[in-house]
Write a protein that holds these residues in place. Structure first.
Motif, short mmCIF file in Angstrom:
data_model
loop_
_atom_site.label_atom_id
_atom_site.label_comp_id
_atom_site.label_asym_id
_atom_site.label_seq_id
_atom_site.Cartn_x
_atom_site.Cartn_y
_atom_site.Cartn_z
N PRO A 131 7.28 4.81 8.54
CA PRO A 131 6.95 3.40 8.29
C PRO A 131 5.57 3.00 8.83
N SER A 132 5.26 3.46 10.04
CA SER A 132 3.97 3.11 10.65
C SER A 132 2.82 3.79 9.92
N ASN A 133 3.02 5.05 9.54
CA ASN A 133 1.98 5.77 8.81
C ASN A 133 1.68 5.09 7.47
N LEU A 134 2.73 4.69 6.77
CA LEU A 134 2.55 4.00 5.49
C LEU A 134 1.84 2.66 5.71
N LEU A 135 2.25 1.94 6.74
CA LEU A 135 1.64 0.64 7.03
C LEU A 135 0.16 0.79 7.38
N SER A 136 -0.18 1.85 8.10
CA SER A 136 -1.58 2.09 8.45
C SER A 136 -2.44 2.24 7.19
N GLU A 137 -1.94 3.01 6.23
CA GLU A 137 -2.70 3.20 5.00
C GLU A 137 -2.76 1.92 4.17
N ILE A 138 -1.69 1.14 4.21
CA ILE A 138 -1.69 -0.14 3.50
C ILE A 138 -2.73 -1.09 4.10
N ILE A 139 -2.73 -1.21 5.43
CA ILE A 139 -3.65 -2.13 6.10
C ILE A 139 -5.10 -1.68 5.92
#
Length: 236
Positions: A131-139
């Protein structure tokens, strides 16, 4: 030159210089070995700037499927062009990675760590947490796309070539501020094309291409880019 050719050549140059600086820093016996994250982020910013100066006057220098989709969502690029441009970007990224492999050919056998060899081609999380890895790429991609759209908004005037220079600094800023978590792919072609090259090329002791993670630097940037385009359309 067609838009297809421009996007292919521009993305190839982007990956040659961007992944090339990573290779210089992580591959053993390179004169740039262990030069550090600042060198990598500066190298990537300059890579984007050079590629954009090369083909921006021809195709707009999107060089990124997520950015291409976002500009179509924002009504700044015809949807009819999106498919061919993404194909060109993927091919260019793959070819750029092959050139990096050739350029550093003697260094692969001198480098022991499999993760370092993969890092030349593709991104990976510092701490694996989906979840955090995906959020990092989204942000990270949201910041890229929203800033680019806002800089191109009505009433914003730049001297010739200045915007392209600023975009290079934007990439450096994203890398330094937000890139430490996943390596800031923020571009599906930048990760997927070279990851495929890693899987195919005869690299000594290369190990896994980590396809289980590969969807994150593809899906995350697309989500972030679309969200940025939608918010831009709402607030501007």
């Amino acid at each position: 030159m067609s838009h297809f050719t421009a996007e292919l050549l521009g993305t190839m140059m982007l990956i040659l210089l961007g992944n090339g600086v990573v290779a210089g820093v992580v591959l053993q016996r390179s004169k740039a070995y262990q030069a550090g994250w600042v060198v990598i982020t500066l190298g990537w910013g300059l890579a984007v700037m050079v590629a954009a100066y090369m083909v921006g006057h021809i195709s707009g220098a999107y060089l990124n499927p997520a950015l291409t989709i976002a500009f179509a969502v924002a009504g700044k690029l015809a949807w009819a062009e999106v498919g061919s441009m993404i194909v060109a970007q993927m091919l260019g990224a793959f070819l750029g990675a092959v050139l990096v492999w050739l350029h550093y050919y003697p260094h692969w056998s001198k480098t022991e760590r499999q993760d370092d060899k993969l890092a030349v081609f593709a991104t990976a999380p510092a701490i694996k947490h989906t979840p955090s890895n995906l959020l990092s790429e989204i942000i990270g991609t949201f910041v890229l796309v929203f800033a680019l759209l806002a800089m191109g908004g009505e009433g914003v005037v730049f001297a010739d070539g200045l915007k392209t220079l600023i975009v290079g600094f934007l990439i450096v800023a994203i890398g330094m501020s937000l890139g430490g978590t996943t390596g800031y792919a923020i571009n599906p072609a930048r990760d997927l094309g070279p990851r495929l090259a890693h899987a195919i090329l005869p690299i000594p002791g290369k190990g896994s291409s980590q396809w289980g993670y590969a969807w994150i630097p593809v899906v995350g940037p697309v989500i972030g880019a679309v969200l940025a385009a939608l918010l831009y359309g709402y607030v501007y």
